[in-house]
Design a protein around this motif. Structure first.
Motif, PDB file in Angstrom:
ATOM      1  N   PHE A  82       0.818  -1.208   0.000  1.00 60.55           N
ATOM      2  CA  PHE A  82       0.000   0.000   0.000  1.00 60.55           C
ATOM      3  C   PHE A  82       0.855   1.263   0.000  1.00 60.55           C
ATOM      4  O   PHE A  82       0.517   2.257  -0.647  1.00 60.55           O
ATOM      5  N   ALA A  83       1.981   1.219   0.685  1.00 63.18           N
ATOM      6  CA  ALA A  83       2.889   2.369   0.679  1.00 63.18           C
ATOM      7  C   ALA A  83       3.479   2.586  -0.710  1.00 63.18           C
ATOM      8  O   ALA A  83       3.626   3.729  -1.156  1.00 63.18           O
ATOM      9  N   SER A  84       3.796   1.516  -1.425  1.00 56.97           N
ATOM     10  CA  SER A  84       4.346   1.674  -2.777  1.00 56.97           C
ATOM     11  C   SER A  84       3.304   2.242  -3.732  1.00 56.97           C
ATOM     12  O   SER A  84       3.632   3.032  -4.616  1.00 56.97           O
ATOM     13  N   ILE A  85       2.043   1.861  -3.552  1.00 57.02           N
ATOM     14  CA  ILE A  85       0.975   2.436  -4.373  1.00 57.02           C
ATOM     15  C   ILE A  85       0.864   3.933  -4.076  1.00 57.02           C
ATOM     16  O   ILE A  85       0.771   4.752  -5.001  1.00 57.02           O
ATOM     17  N   ALA A  86       0.899   4.295  -2.807  1.00 61.21           N
ATOM     18  CA  ALA A  86       0.813   5.715  -2.431  1.00 61.21           C
ATOM     19  C   ALA A  86       2.003   6.503  -2.973  1.00 61.21           C
ATOM     20  O   ALA A  86       1.840   7.611  -3.488  1.00 61.21           O
ATOM     21  N   VAL A  87       3.194   5.923  -2.892  1.00 63.55           N
ATOM     22  CA  VAL A  87       4.386   6.598  -3.413  1.00 63.55           C
ATOM     23  C   VAL A  87       4.270   6.785  -4.922  1.00 63.55           C
ATOM     24  O   VAL A  87       4.601   7.854  -5.454  1.00 63.55           O
ATOM     25  N   GLY A  88       3.772   5.776  -5.627  1.00 62.57           N
ATOM     26  CA  GLY A  88       3.610   5.897  -7.072  1.00 62.57           C
ATOM     27  C   GLY A  88       2.581   6.940  -7.457  1.00 62.57           C
ATOM     28  O   GLY A  88       2.790   7.723  -8.387  1.00 62.57           O
ATOM     29  N   VAL A  89       1.475   6.975  -6.747  1.00 59.21           N
ATOM     30  CA  VAL A  89       0.411   7.940  -7.062  1.00 59.21           C
ATOM     31  C   VAL A  89       0.861   9.359  -6.742  1.00 59.21           C
ATOM     32  O   VAL A  89       0.698  10.265  -7.560  1.00 59.21           O
ATOM     33  N   VAL A  90       1.440   9.556  -5.570  1.00 54.50           N
ATOM     34  CA  VAL A  90       1.850  10.903  -5.163  1.00 54.50           C
ATOM     35  C   VAL A  90       3.096  11.347  -5.936  1.00 54.50           C
ATOM     36  O   VAL A  90       3.155  12.481  -6.424  1.00 54.50           O
ATOM     37  N   GLY A  91       4.062  10.471  -6.053  1.00 57.30           N
ATOM     38  CA  GLY A  91       5.317  10.839  -6.714  1.00 57.30           C
ATOM     39  C   GLY A  91       5.162  11.183  -8.178  1.00 57.30           C
ATOM     40  O   GLY A  91       5.871  12.026  -8.708  1.00 57.30           O
ATOM     41  N   TRP A  92       4.229  10.547  -8.850  1.00 57.60           N
ATOM     42  CA  TRP A  92       4.015  10.781 -10.281  1.00 57.60           C
ATOM     43  C   TRP A  92       2.674  11.455 -10.537  1.00 57.60           C
ATOM     44  O   TRP A  92       2.048  11.240 -11.567  1.00 57.60           O
ATOM     45  N   SER A  93       2.243  12.285  -9.603  1.00 58.41           N
ATOM     46  CA  SER A  93       0.949  12.956  -9.742  1.00 58.41           C
ATOM     47  C   SER A  93       0.972  14.080 -10.774  1.00 58.41           C
ATOM     48  O   SER A  93      -0.075  14.546 -11.196  1.00 58.41           O
ATOM     49  N   GLY A  94       2.132  14.507 -11.166  1.00 57.66           N
ATOM     50  CA  GLY A  94       2.227  15.574 -12.155  1.00 57.66           C
ATOM     51  C   GLY A  94       2.805  16.849 -11.575  1.00 57.66           C
ATOM     52  O   GLY A  94       3.187  17.750 -12.308  1.00 57.66           O
ATOM     53  N   SER A  95       2.878  16.937 -10.281  1.00 69.34           N
ATOM     54  CA  SER A  95       3.470  18.106  -9.643  1.00 69.34           C
ATOM     55  C   SER A  95       4.956  17.853  -9.408  1.00 69.34           C
ATOM     56  O   SER A  95       5.344  16.827  -8.847  1.00 69.34           O
ATOM     57  N   VAL A  96       5.773  18.782  -9.837  1.00 67.56           N
ATOM     58  CA  VAL A  96       7.219  18.640  -9.687  1.00 67.56           C
ATOM     59  C   VAL A  96       7.619  18.605  -8.214  1.00 67.56           C
ATOM     60  O   VAL A  96       8.590  17.952  -7.843  1.00 67.56           O
ATOM     61  N   LEU A  97       6.843  19.265  -7.385  1.00 66.13           N
ATOM     62  CA  LEU A  97       7.168  19.298  -5.960  1.00 66.13           C
ATOM     63  C   LEU A  97       7.051  17.926  -5.301  1.00 66.13           C
ATOM     64  O   LEU A  97       7.708  17.659  -4.296  1.00 66.13           O
ATOM     65  N   PHE A  98       6.197  17.056  -5.850  1.00 66.07           N
ATOM     66  CA  PHE A  98       6.004  15.733  -5.264  1.00 66.07           C
ATOM     67  C   PHE A  98       6.906  14.666  -5.885  1.00 66.07           C
ATOM     68  O   PHE A  98       6.907  13.528  -5.445  1.00 66.07           O
ATOM     69  N   LEU A  99       7.664  15.015  -6.898  1.00 61.84           N
ATOM     70  CA  LEU A  99       8.523  14.042  -7.571  1.00 61.84           C
ATOM     71  C   LEU A  99       9.542  13.394  -6.629  1.00 61.84           C
ATOM     72  O   LEU A  99       9.802  12.189  -6.743  1.00 61.84           O
ATOM     73  N   PRO A 100      10.121  14.093  -5.662  1.00 61.12           N
ATOM     74  CA  PRO A 100      11.056  13.428  -4.739  1.00 61.12           C
ATOM     75  C   PRO A 100      10.424  12.304  -3.923  1.00 61.12           C
ATOM     76  O   PRO A 100      11.130  11.427  -3.431  1.00 61.12           O
ATOM     77  N   VAL A 101       9.111  12.296  -3.795  1.00 57.40           N
ATOM     78  CA  VAL A 101       8.436  11.206  -3.078  1.00 57.40           C
ATOM     79  C   VAL A 101       8.703   9.872  -3.780  1.00 57.40           C
ATOM     80  O   VAL A 101       8.760   8.822  -3.141  1.00 57.40           O
ATOM     81  N   ALA A 102       8.901   9.913  -5.106  1.00 51.57           N
ATOM     82  CA  ALA A 102       9.163   8.694  -5.863  1.00 51.57           C
ATOM     83  C   ALA A 102      10.451   8.006  -5.422  1.00 51.57           C
ATOM     84  O   ALA A 102      10.642   6.814  -5.686  1.00 51.57           O
ATOM     85  N   LEU A 103      11.328   8.719  -4.734  1.00 47.91           N
ATOM     86  CA  LEU A 103      12.555   8.101  -4.221  1.00 47.91           C
ATOM     87  C   LEU A 103      12.268   7.111  -3.094  1.00 47.91           C
ATOM     88  O   LEU A 103      13.153   6.358  -2.695  1.00 47.91           O
ATOM     89  N   GLY A 104      11.051   7.100  -2.608  1.00 46.09           N
ATOM     90  CA  GLY A 104      10.677   6.135  -1.585  1.00 46.09           C
ATOM     91  C   GLY A 104      10.549   4.721  -2.115  1.00 46.09           C
ATOM     92  O   GLY A 104      10.634   3.754  -1.358  1.00 46.09           O
ATOM     93  N   PHE A 105      10.357   4.576  -3.424  1.00 42.74           N
ATOM     94  CA  PHE A 105      10.200   3.237  -3.992  1.00 42.74           C
ATOM     95  C   PHE A 105      11.414   2.345  -3.768  1.00 42.74           C
ATOM     96  O   PHE A 105      11.255   1.200  -3.329  1.00 42.74           O
TER      97      PHE A 105
END
Length: 87
Positions: free
Chosen positions: A13-36
């Motif tokens: 569930f955390a990986s799904i959340a990281v994928g959705v938030v990290g690749w939501s389209g906002s550049v500010l949330f892109l670093p969240v993708a490093l959680g994968f």
């Protein structure tokens, strides 16, 4: 026994959340993708790692189905669409 299933479920569930938030389209949330990589590396079995990867990359598939801007086709041509057409 319940605890054996809790950690993998939370990782998925955390990986799904990281994928959705990290690749939501906002550049500010892109670093969240490093959680994968962190989530993937703490998976204890290969099957959990595969499910974590699947959960993370599934939002990419959904985003890929959105309409591309018209200016994309002349630049990348049909190769741009080949990775997105799965069905």
């Amino acid at each position: 026994m319940c605890r054996d299933y809790l950690r993998p479920a939370l990782l998925i569930f955390a990986s799904i959340a990281v994928g959705v938030v990290g690749w939501s389209g906002s550049v500010l949330f892109l670093p969240v993708a490093l959680g994968f990589p962190v989530l993937w590396s703490i998976s204890q079995t290969r099957s959990v790692a595969a499910l974590v990867s699947s959960g993370y990359f599934r939002p990419h598939h959904v985003v890929c189905r959105k309409a591309w801007p018209p200016s994309i086709r002349p630049i990348f041509g049909p190769a741009c669409y080949s990775g997105c057409v799965h069905h």
